[in-house]
Write a protein that holds these residues in place. Structure first.
Motif, mmCIF file in Angstrom:
data_model
loop_
_atom_site.group_PDB
_atom_site.id
_atom_site.type_symbol
_atom_site.label_atom_id
_atom_site.label_comp_id
_atom_site.label_asym_id
_atom_site.label_seq_id
_atom_site.Cartn_x
_atom_site.Cartn_y
_atom_site.Cartn_z
ATOM 1 N N GLY A 91 0.784 -1.236 0.000
ATOM 2 C CA GLY A 91 0.000 0.000 0.000
ATOM 3 C C GLY A 91 0.813 1.281 0.000
ATOM 4 N N LYS A 92 2.130 1.169 0.220
ATOM 5 C CA LYS A 92 2.947 2.383 0.371
ATOM 6 C C LYS A 92 3.235 3.126 -0.923
ATOM 7 C CE LYS A 92 6.768 2.054 2.724
ATOM 8 N NZ LYS A 92 8.010 1.384 3.187
ATOM 9 N N GLY A 93 3.502 2.383 -1.972
ATOM 10 C CA GLY A 93 4.020 3.014 -3.195
ATOM 11 C C GLY A 93 5.539 2.965 -3.209
ATOM 12 N N VAL A 94 6.138 3.459 -4.266
ATOM 13 C CA VAL A 94 7.604 3.387 -4.396
ATOM 14 C C VAL A 94 8.268 4.689 -3.954
ATOM 15 C CG1 VAL A 94 7.841 1.610 -6.184
ATOM 16 C CG2 VAL A 94 7.325 3.965 -6.864
ATOM 17 N N ASP A 95 9.526 4.565 -3.565
ATOM 18 C CA ASP A 95 10.281 5.765 -3.181
ATOM 19 C C ASP A 95 10.672 6.573 -4.412
ATOM 20 O OD1 ASP A 95 10.444 5.127 -0.322
ATOM 21 O OD2 ASP A 95 11.601 3.397 -1.014
ATOM 22 N N VAL A 96 10.959 5.870 -5.498
ATOM 23 C CA VAL A 96 11.377 6.554 -6.727
ATOM 24 C C VAL A 96 10.614 5.979 -7.916
ATOM 25 C CG1 VAL A 96 13.302 6.818 -8.374
ATOM 26 C CG2 VAL A 96 13.707 7.146 -5.930
ATOM 27 N N ALA A 97 10.040 6.860 -8.746
ATOM 28 C CA ALA A 97 9.439 6.420 -10.008
ATOM 29 C C ALA A 97 10.147 7.159 -11.138
ATOM 30 C CB ALA A 97 7.944 6.739 -10.028
ATOM 31 N N LEU A 98 10.576 6.399 -12.158
ATOM 32 C CA LEU A 98 11.267 7.009 -13.294
ATOM 33 C C LEU A 98 10.386 6.868 -14.532
ATOM 34 C CD1 LEU A 98 14.739 5.289 -12.709
ATOM 35 C CD2 LEU A 98 14.172 7.649 -12.123
ATOM 36 N N GLU A 99 10.026 7.992 -15.156
ATOM 37 C CA GLU A 99 9.190 7.951 -16.353
ATOM 38 C C GLU A 99 10.105 8.101 -17.561
ATOM 39 O OE1 GLU A 99 6.514 8.201 -19.442
ATOM 40 O OE2 GLU A 99 8.067 9.675 -19.089
ATOM 41 N N MET A 100 10.187 7.039 -18.380
ATOM 42 C CA MET A 100 11.163 6.998 -19.472
ATOM 43 C C MET A 100 10.527 7.112 -20.849
ATOM 44 S SD MET A 100 13.780 6.697 -17.752
ATOM 45 C CE MET A 100 14.981 5.844 -16.762
ATOM 46 N N ILE A 101 9.196 7.221 -20.927
ATOM 47 C CA ILE A 101 8.534 7.137 -22.229
ATOM 48 C C ILE A 101 8.133 8.516 -22.765
ATOM 49 C CG2 ILE A 101 6.700 5.984 -23.532
ATOM 50 C CD1 ILE A 101 6.383 4.111 -21.094
ATOM 51 N N GLY A 102 7.560 9.331 -21.884
ATOM 52 C CA GLY A 102 7.080 10.631 -22.335
ATOM 53 C C GLY A 102 5.632 10.576 -22.787
ATOM 54 N N LEU A 103 4.847 9.712 -22.160
ATOM 55 C CA LEU A 103 3.408 9.671 -22.436
ATOM 56 C C LEU A 103 2.687 10.264 -21.235
ATOM 57 C CD1 LEU A 103 2.814 6.061 -23.829
ATOM 58 C CD2 LEU A 103 2.664 8.224 -25.095
ATOM 59 N N ARG A 104 1.601 10.979 -21.546
ATOM 60 C CA ARG A 104 0.819 11.586 -20.483
ATOM 61 C C ARG A 104 0.415 10.568 -19.412
ATOM 62 N NH1 ARG A 104 -3.413 15.772 -22.893
ATOM 63 N NH2 ARG A 104 -4.236 16.585 -20.952
ATOM 64 N N ALA A 128 9.260 11.453 -8.138
ATOM 65 C CA ALA A 128 8.905 11.019 -9.498
ATOM 66 C C ALA A 128 9.787 11.800 -10.473
ATOM 67 C CB ALA A 128 7.432 11.288 -9.772
ATOM 68 N N VAL A 129 10.618 11.078 -11.228
ATOM 69 C CA VAL A 129 11.565 11.748 -12.121
ATOM 70 C C VAL A 129 11.078 11.634 -13.563
ATOM 71 C CG1 VAL A 129 13.983 11.902 -12.843
ATOM 72 C CG2 VAL A 129 13.418 11.149 -10.519
ATOM 73 N N MET A 130 10.972 12.786 -14.231
ATOM 74 C CA MET A 130 10.479 12.841 -15.599
ATOM 75 C C MET A 130 11.661 12.857 -16.569
ATOM 76 S SD MET A 130 7.258 12.901 -15.244
ATOM 77 C CE MET A 130 6.805 12.401 -13.600
ATOM 78 N N VAL A 131 11.758 11.807 -17.376
ATOM 79 C CA VAL A 131 12.875 11.693 -18.319
ATOM 80 C C VAL A 131 12.371 11.689 -19.767
ATOM 81 C CG1 VAL A 131 14.953 10.379 -18.907
ATOM 82 C CG2 VAL A 131 14.083 10.315 -16.573
ATOM 83 N N GLY A 132 11.234 11.008 -20.011
ATOM 84 C CA GLY A 132 10.676 10.939 -21.368
ATOM 85 C C GLY A 132 10.181 12.308 -21.827
#
Ligand SMILES: [Zn+2]
Ligand SMILES: [Zn+2]
Length: 342
Positions: A228-241, A257-261
């Protein structure tokens, strides 16, 4: 020398005979031994991005052997094997001095603003040439310079710590490197989110827990697998909404949450629910930095990062073959990584 060049937007690249470039006092002349063909090269050929000059030799993922050394350079010798950082910066402005060379006002990119590596030789400032260990093939040195480097920068921006959990949204070249680098940073669990089964399979071979987003809600699944906690780090690599929103939704209290895409479309954020209430952070990660590359090469040398399965085909410096490959990339028909070996 021969160079495969973009002469007109929307037209196939052409092979041209051009002079071997002259070098300045702080430059190197490098004989290219490998140049990766990247998805961005297809965008450049199509005219989706302004180029620094025309005609221009494409190619920003380059490795080679030093052929000539500028008069003021003592850091490199003729015969050294090197791979090249693709952003040429001034080295002297406030951003460069702080190590944030991607914001240098004078920054120019190989194969985008100045001639790149689809050629027999390339001229670069010596500070852009990173030593390539003897045991590392040229092809791997070349491909490390783009996706893997960008993955390393994103992880550094995420400040991931030992024992934390990470979710990687999109496990192509960028994501596959991110999984391994997150593990190397001590991440306890890494979730790989994608809709392609072959990619998810490879991701689990690299130690990630696969989440097939074509069959389930990725955020719900991440919550379920983290009690139920969720993650400490999320990496978005695609660039989709959608995946950007999912990355933000999947983080825990104090999550990042790190935005890369890349995506120009705005997304909606509920400040209280998604950011303030959780003290979560949404972090942008742009490209990578000169000082990160020796570290990346060393991680590859020590097998912390395995990119040996990334390069799957090599082709000669042949305009037709390169154009064919760029056509394939335009159609997204292939995940095969191709490298030019002149
Ligand atoms: Zn690239
Ligand atoms: Zn600068």
């Amino acid at each position: 020398m021969r160079a495969v060049r973009l002469t007109e937007f929307g037209k196939p690249l052409e092979v041209q005979e051009i002079p071997i470039p002259d070098i300045g006092e702080k430059d190197l002349l490098v004989r290219v031994c490998a140049a990766g063909i990247c998805h961005s090269d297809a965008h450049y050929r199509a005219g989706r991005s302004a180029m620094g000059r025309m005609p221009i030799t494409l190619g920003h993922e380059v490795a080679g052997v030093v052929e000539k050394v500028g008069a003021q350079i003592s850091s490199h010798n003729v015969g050294d094997r090197v791979c090249l950082h693709y952003n040429i910066s001034c080295g002297e402005c406030e951003y460069c001095k702080a190590g944030n060379d991607q914001f240098c006002a004078a920054v120019r990119m190989l194969g985008h603003h100045v001639d790149g590596g689809y050629a027999e030789y390339i001229a670069v400032p010596a500070r852009n040439a990173i030593p390539l260990p003897e045991e590392m093939p040229c092809q791997e040195g070349a491909t490390l310079m783009c996706a893997s480097a960008t993955a390393l920068h994103a992880l550094s921006k995420s400040r991931v710590k030992e024992g934390e959990t990470v979710a990687v949204f999109g496990v192509g070249g960028l994501g596959m490197s991110a999984i391994q680098l997150a593990k190397a940073a001590g991440a306890d669990k890494v979730f790989a989110v994608d809709i392609q089964l072959d990619k998810l399979e490879l991701a689990s071979e690299y130690g990630a827990t696969p989440i097939d987003a074509s069959r389930m809600d990725a955020v719900e699944e991440i919550r379920k697998l983290t009690k139920g906690k969720g993650v400490d780090v999320a990496l978005e690599m695609i660039g989709l909404r959608k995946t950007m929103e999912q990355a933000i939704d999947s983080v825990a209290y104090l999550g990042r949450a790190v935005m890369v895409g890349l995506n120009q479309q705005p997304i909606e954020i509920n400040t209280y629910m998604q950011v303030l209430g959780k003290e979560a952070e949404i972090i942008g990660s742009n490209d990578h930095l000169l000082h990160e590359l020796p570290l990346l090469v060393d991680m590859r040398r020590r097998n912390i990062l395995d990119t040996s399965r990334v390069v799957s085909q090599t082709i000669p410096l042949d305009a037709d073959k390169i154009n064919q490959r760029l056509d394939d990339l335009e159609k997204y028909t292939s995940d095969v990584r191709m490298v030019i070996v002149p």
